[in-house]
Each structure stands twice: as structure tokens, then as C-alpha cells.
Motif scaffolding. Structure first.
Motif, PDB file in Angstrom:
ATOM      1  N   SER A 120       0.821  -1.216   0.000  1.00 45.57           N
ATOM      2  CA  SER A 120       0.000   0.000   0.000  1.00 45.57           C
ATOM      3  C   SER A 120       0.854   1.266   0.000  1.00 45.57           C
ATOM      4  O   SER A 120       0.348   2.364   0.225  1.00 45.57           O
ATOM      5  CB  SER A 120      -0.932   0.016   1.222  1.00 45.57           C
ATOM      6  OG  SER A 120      -0.190  -0.025   2.426  1.00 45.57           O
ATOM      7  N   THR A 126       0.354  -1.231  -5.115  1.00 44.05           N
ATOM      8  CA  THR A 126      -0.956  -1.842  -4.890  1.00 44.05           C
ATOM      9  C   THR A 126      -1.437  -2.559  -6.147  1.00 44.05           C
ATOM     10  O   THR A 126      -1.934  -3.695  -6.090  1.00 44.05           O
ATOM     11  CB  THR A 126      -1.989  -0.774  -4.485  1.00 44.05           C
ATOM     12  OG1 THR A 126      -1.584  -0.172  -3.250  1.00 44.05           O
ATOM     13  CG2 THR A 126      -3.368  -1.384  -4.317  1.00 44.05           C
ATOM     14  N   LEU A 347      -5.875   2.816  -1.972  1.00 47.29           N
ATOM     15  CA  LEU A 347      -6.521   1.527  -2.212  1.00 47.29           C
ATOM     16  C   LEU A 347      -8.036   1.650  -2.077  1.00 47.29           C
ATOM     17  O   LEU A 347      -8.784   1.066  -2.861  1.00 47.29           O
ATOM     18  CB  LEU A 347      -5.958   0.512  -1.219  1.00 47.29           C
ATOM     19  CG  LEU A 347      -6.381  -0.943  -1.352  1.00 47.29           C
ATOM     20  CD1 LEU A 347      -5.194  -1.843  -1.009  1.00 47.29           C
ATOM     21  CD2 LEU A 347      -7.532  -1.257  -0.413  1.00 47.29           C
TER      22      LEU A 347
END
Length: 442
Positions: A120, A126, A347
Motif C-alpha cells: 500500500s 498496490t 486503495l
């Protein structure tokens, strides 16, 4: 065959349980963080979604009783709109499942980031993690269906147990001060708060259309299937509302909104970091197991469509172990492109964008299938009372579906229209083969 030799069928309680479990997959796993970005006022979305989802579930269950042909939503649409209705509903639903797989992969990566923070650290990292997981679960299905189904039935409990448990015991750690502070940090109106998370909450209910698929294995389908749809959806709704509400009173809003593993964070606050890590592992396991099963399901759906000459023949090819490997590879490439196209700063933003698009492409088939219920009922000549009841509930479901599309936002609606456009292009190309076949049979 004597009564003793006949296979035992499901009763209402068993079918209701199956309906609830089918919905309570990985859809709930990221919701607390996404809803916290608006505030606890977004919990009002559950009220609208609960009513709308139960109306959709009931309407589709009734349609399943009137039309038992293979194809589900597509077969229902065919009753009112013909073969072109069948194809376009199938195509939208098929694409929605492909999109949903990418969103499930993002959920898994979010929880994996607790163990591997680099996942992340940047949008590119990601995306790499999501693509890697998509291909891992694709390749894992090359061995055929023998193991996939069994894995899914076990791993789904990695979500159900933590979510169900926090709905009951989480209230011992609930702080009214924490919840009050989280109620409306963005200072939105009640209607804005209610509409803010419609697509996210509906996302958690997607899959309710599979409820009527077990009608052949039910003791009294005309009574039990609609009731199981309603009770199952209501049961899932209660757990969803309780779990997302209690977390808002356990974890401060700012922390929850920034979290990529909300349930793990909540358990860490309730007990200790070790318990939180165990919940993270369960969530990852559930997401990976769910994704593994859905990758195979989507490929099998593509194969069935190709066998019916609605998709290219490449989707029909199967290996010696019964796996449609070529179709899986094509779908893996499409999912990879989707992951790349939806790269976002966080995310949670990428997850939300995909959920919105998946909801639009999934809800349109709901709307079309429900609208076909009126034709079905005329065809089987139901009683006036039954017609009015079903029609009223179907209209509620259709109005809610239209509202959910509106709340998905301009980008998602535009994406849905583009998917529909592609569907009509494909149908225009392949439609003559069905007209020819119909003329030859005549």
C-alpha cells in the motif's frame, strides 16, 4: 421410487442459511473503511439498501418459480425481450462479475498490506499486488473444479465468523463518544449521508440473485424460496448493519477511514494486536478463497455462453481436467487491464471506483429481469392478488435499482453505458446466427 429412497430436501431454515452465507462473502470486508470516509451517517444507507435488496430478492425468487430454464437473470429477460434481451443481460452480468473479481482482489491486498506494508506504499505497488493475486488465483484454477468448490465453502467462514462475532461481542467495547464524533465529520445532509454509500452497501448484497437457483432441492419451493430470499437477505442485513455500526464506536473515525484492514484493526483495539493479526489472516484467506471460486465461476459462465454461441469459441476450450484454461487466460488479461485502468491514489479509492462500476453493470440486469416478471405472471395466469403483490414489490425493486445507478456517480454510469455499447456491438455481429437457426428450425 419410494419416499424413503428419495433424496432429502432442504427446509426453510436451511435454505435461509444458505442464502445468507452466499451473500456474506468478501463484500463486507472493506466497507467500514469506505463508509467511515463519509462518517457514521452513511449507515443510513443500510435502511434504503435493505428494503431495496429484499424487494429485488423477492422479485427474482418469484421469477425463478415462473421460469426454471437455465440462464437465471438472462432467461427471465428473454421472456419479455427475446434473445437480444437474454444476451445483453448476460453480457452485463458477466462483465460485472469480472469487475467484482478485481474489487475482491483489492480487498485481499488491503489486508495483506498489514503484513507487507509495501503493498500500500504507492498506487503502482498496490496495482502490482492486485494483478499478482488475480493471476495466482487464475493459474490455481487450471487444475479443474475438484478442489475449488471445497476451498470456497471453508474459506468463506474467514469473513462470516469475525463479522458475525463483532456484531455480538463488539458492543462491550462500543463507545458512544467515539460514535458521536464519527457521526457526521463531513457535515453532509441526511439525504446526502443516506445516498453516500448506496453502492457500497448494495455491493455487500450482490449475489442474492443466486437464491432461487436451489428451488429444485427445496421441500416447498413456492412458499420457501421467496421466504428464504427475504429472511436470508434480512439476516445478512442485520449482521451488516450491526458490524459496520459497532466498528464506528470502537475505532476513531480518522483511523478507520485510513485503514486497509478495518476488521483486523477493530479486533486489535478490542483485544490486542495479535488477535487483530489473526483476523487479518482469516480475512485474507476468505478473500483469496472467494476470488479462487469466482475466477472459476466466471470462466465457466463464459464457457456456457460460448457453447451457446454467444462468446468466441476460445472460451469453450477445456483441458483434460475440465478447466477452461484459454478462457481463464483471456479473463485474466481483461482483469489486469481493469486493475491498470482504475489505479487510484489510495486503495480505498480504487476499490470504490470498481464497486460503483460493478454495481451499475449488475443492477441493470436486476432491473431488466424484474421488469420481465409482469410478462411471466400474465403467461402463467396468477391470481389478481398475487399479481398485485408481486408487481408492487417488483416496482419497489426497480425504483431502488434506478436510484442505485444514479448514486453510483457519473464515471460509473458512463462506464456502464460503454459496457452496454460493447454488448450491442457484439450482439449486432452474432445476432444473424440465431435468426438463421430459428428460420432453419421453422
Amino acid at each position: 421410487m419410494s419416499a424413503a429412497d428419495q433424496p432429502k430436501k432442504m427446509n426453510l431454515v436451511q435454505l435461509t442459511f444458505i442464502v445468507a452465507v452466499n451473500m456474506m462473502g468478501s463484500g463486507i470486508i472493506m466497507l467500514p473503511s469506505n463508509m467511515a470516509q463519509v462518517g457514521a451517517i452513511s449507515l443510513l444507507s443500510w435502511l434504503v439498501t435493505g428494503i431495496g435488496s429484499m424487494a429485488i430478492a423477492y422479485g427474482l425468487a418469484q421469477a425463478g418459480l415462473f421460469n426454471s430454464r437455465p440462464g437465471g437473470l438472462s432467461a427471465y429477460a428473454e421472456d419479455a425481450y427475446g434473445k437480444d434481451g437474454y444476451f445483453n443481460v448476460f453480457f452485463l452480468y458477466f462483465v460485472s462479475l469480472v469487475i467484482a473479481n478485481v474489487a475482491v482482489a483489492i480487498s485481499a491486498v488491503g489486508y495483506l498490506a498489514s503484513f507487507f506494508p509495501w503493498l500500500s506504499s504507492t498506487p503502482i505497488a498496490t496495482c502490482v499486488g492486485v494483478i499478482g493475486l488475480l493471476w495466482l488465483t487464475t493459474v490455481a484454477n487450471f487444475g479443474g473444479p475438484s478442489v475449488t468448490g471445497r476451498i470456497g465453502t471453508v474459506t468463506v467462514w474467514g469473513v462470516i465468523i469475525p463479522v458475525g462475532l463483532i456484531s455480538i461481542i463488539g458492543w462491550f467495547w462500543f463507545s458512544s463518544e467515539t460514535f458521536s464524533a464519527a457521526w457526521n465529520p463531513q457535515h453532509v445532509t441526511i439525504f446526502e449521508g443516506m445516498g453516500s454509500s448506496i453502492t457500497l452497501t448494495l455491493w455487500a448484497f450482490l449475489g442474492m440473485e443466486s437464491a432461487c437457483q436451489n428451488s429444485d432441492a427445496v421441500e416447498n419451493p413456492k412458499r420457501d424460496v421467496p421466504l428464504a430470499c427475504l429472511f436470508g437477505t434480512l439476516g445478512a442485513a442485520v449482521i451488516y448493519v450491526l458490524s459496520t455500526a459497532v466498528i464506528q464506536g470502537i475505532v476513531p473515525n480518522a483511523e478507520l477511514a485510513a485503514s486497509t484492514g478495518p476488521f483486523g484493526l477493530a479486533y486489535a483495539k478490542m483485544f490486542n494486536p495479535l488477535i487483530g493479526q489473526i483476523i487479518m489472516v482469516l480475512a485474507v484467506t476468505a478473500c483469496v478463497g472467494s476470488l479462487l471460486g469466482w475466477q472459476f465461476t466466471v470462466a465457466q459462465t463464459g464457457k456456457a455462453a460460448a457453447d451457446g454461441r454467444m462468446l468466441p469459441a476460445v472460451f469453450s476450450k477445456v483441458s483434460a481436467k475440465g478447466a477452461p484454461i484459454a478462457g481463464m487466460v483471456v479473463l485474466g488479461i481483461v482483469q489486469t487491464l481493469l486493475a491498470l485502468m482504475t489505479i487510484s491514489p489510495t486503495l480505498n479509492e480504487q476499490f470504490t471506483a470498481l464497486v460503483n462500476l460493478s454495481v451499475v453493470t449488475n443492477v441493470i440486469p436486476y432491473l431488466v429481469a424484474l421488469s420481465a416478471l409482469f410478462v411471466m405472471m400474465k403467461g402463467v395466469d396468477v391470481t389478481p392478488g398475487k399479481y398485485k403483490l408481486n408487481a408492487t414489490i417488483a416496482i419497489v425493486g426497480m425504483v431502488y435499482s434506478a436510484y442505485a445507478i444514479y448514486e453510483s456517480g457519473g464515471d460509473a454510469v458512463m462506464g456502464g453505458v460503454l459496457v452496454m455499447s460493447v454488448g450491442f456491438i457484439i450482439w449486432g455481429i452474432i445476432a444473424p446466427r440465431f435468426v438463421t437457426a430459428k428460420m432453419e428450425s421453422a
